[in-house]
Design an enzyme around this catalytic site. Structure first.
Site, PDB file in Angstrom:
ATOM      1  N   GLY A  46       0.826  -1.191   0.000  1.00  0.00           N
ATOM      2  CA  GLY A  46       0.000   0.000   0.000  1.00  0.00           C
ATOM      3  C   GLY A  46       0.858   1.236   0.000  1.00  0.00           C
ATOM      4  O   GLY A  46       2.084   1.167   0.007  1.00  0.00           O
ATOM      5  N   GLU A  62      -1.026   1.079  -5.731  1.00  0.00           N
ATOM      6  CA  GLU A  62       0.133   0.821  -4.866  1.00  0.00           C
ATOM      7  C   GLU A  62       0.440  -0.675  -4.774  1.00  0.00           C
ATOM      8  O   GLU A  62       1.595  -1.081  -4.790  1.00  0.00           O
ATOM      9  CB  GLU A  62      -0.108   1.407  -3.474  1.00  0.00           C
ATOM     10  N   GLU A  66       3.954  -2.447  -6.038  1.00  0.00           N
ATOM     11  CA  GLU A  66       4.817  -3.114  -5.062  1.00  0.00           C
ATOM     12  C   GLU A  66       4.876  -4.624  -5.204  1.00  0.00           C
ATOM     13  O   GLU A  66       5.845  -5.238  -4.759  1.00  0.00           O
ATOM     14  CB  GLU A  66       4.364  -2.732  -3.646  1.00  0.00           C
ATOM     15  N   GLU A 120      11.276  -8.565  -0.577  1.00  0.00           N
ATOM     16  CA  GLU A 120      10.703  -9.908  -0.575  1.00  0.00           C
ATOM     17  C   GLU A 120       9.217  -9.822  -0.260  1.00  0.00           C
ATOM     18  O   GLU A 120       8.785  -8.943   0.487  1.00  0.00           O
ATOM     19  CB  GLU A 120      11.407 -10.768   0.485  1.00  0.00           C
TER      20      GLU A 120
END
Length: 153
Positions: A46, A62, A66, A120
């Protein structure tokens, strides 16, 4: 230049109010968390809403940026405000963030591991969570407790 950068040019490091939008992505009873590059904590995907976006648009954008995942059918999970929304970054910038958190079990795409802000991504069960981002801990723990939707805090 994005909205935050523009505001920082005007106000420096003083407290800036932001609206953060994130998504709890759940698969087989596990939550997707990202390991941040800037500090050794885990949280949900986010980020900050840009002017003109809806809450849902910001959360989906977002999350895509990501994780590489396209989230769909978002359900409002919770609204979070209060003292836990204050933060000061290593560079001295201060923020107060109101958080709009969604939940979904419907998403698609290829999960990327190494992104601009994260190193990760991994799914975790409710009883095996890593070291959580203190600013996101309350809504992740609400997910752990199976809180009724939506949570308002």
């Amino acid at each position: 230049m994005n909205y935050i950068q523009e505001m920082r040019q005007l106000i420096g490091s003083h407290t800036l109010m932001t609206v953060g939008c994130g998504i709890i992505l759940e698969k087989d009873g596990q939550i997707l968390l990202q390991h941040r590059k800037d500090n050794d904590v885990w949280g949900i995907p986010g980020g900050v809403m840009e002017p003109g976006e809806t809450f849902v648009e910001a959360a989906i954008r977002e999350t895509w940026e990501e994780t590489g995942l396209k989230a769909e059918d978002l359900i409002l999970f919770g609204l979070y405000s209060g003292n836990e929304g204050y933060a000061e970054y290593q560079n001295g910038d201060k923020i107060f963030s109101v958080q709009i958190i969604f939940h979904t079990e419907k998403f698609s795409g290829e999960l990327i591991q190494d992104a601009l802000e994260s190193q990760e991504h991994r799914f975790f069960s409710r009883d095996n969570l890593p070291h959580l981002n203190s600013h996101q801990e309350r809504f992740i723990l609400d997910w752990v407790k199976n809180s009724n939707l939506p949570v308002v805090k």
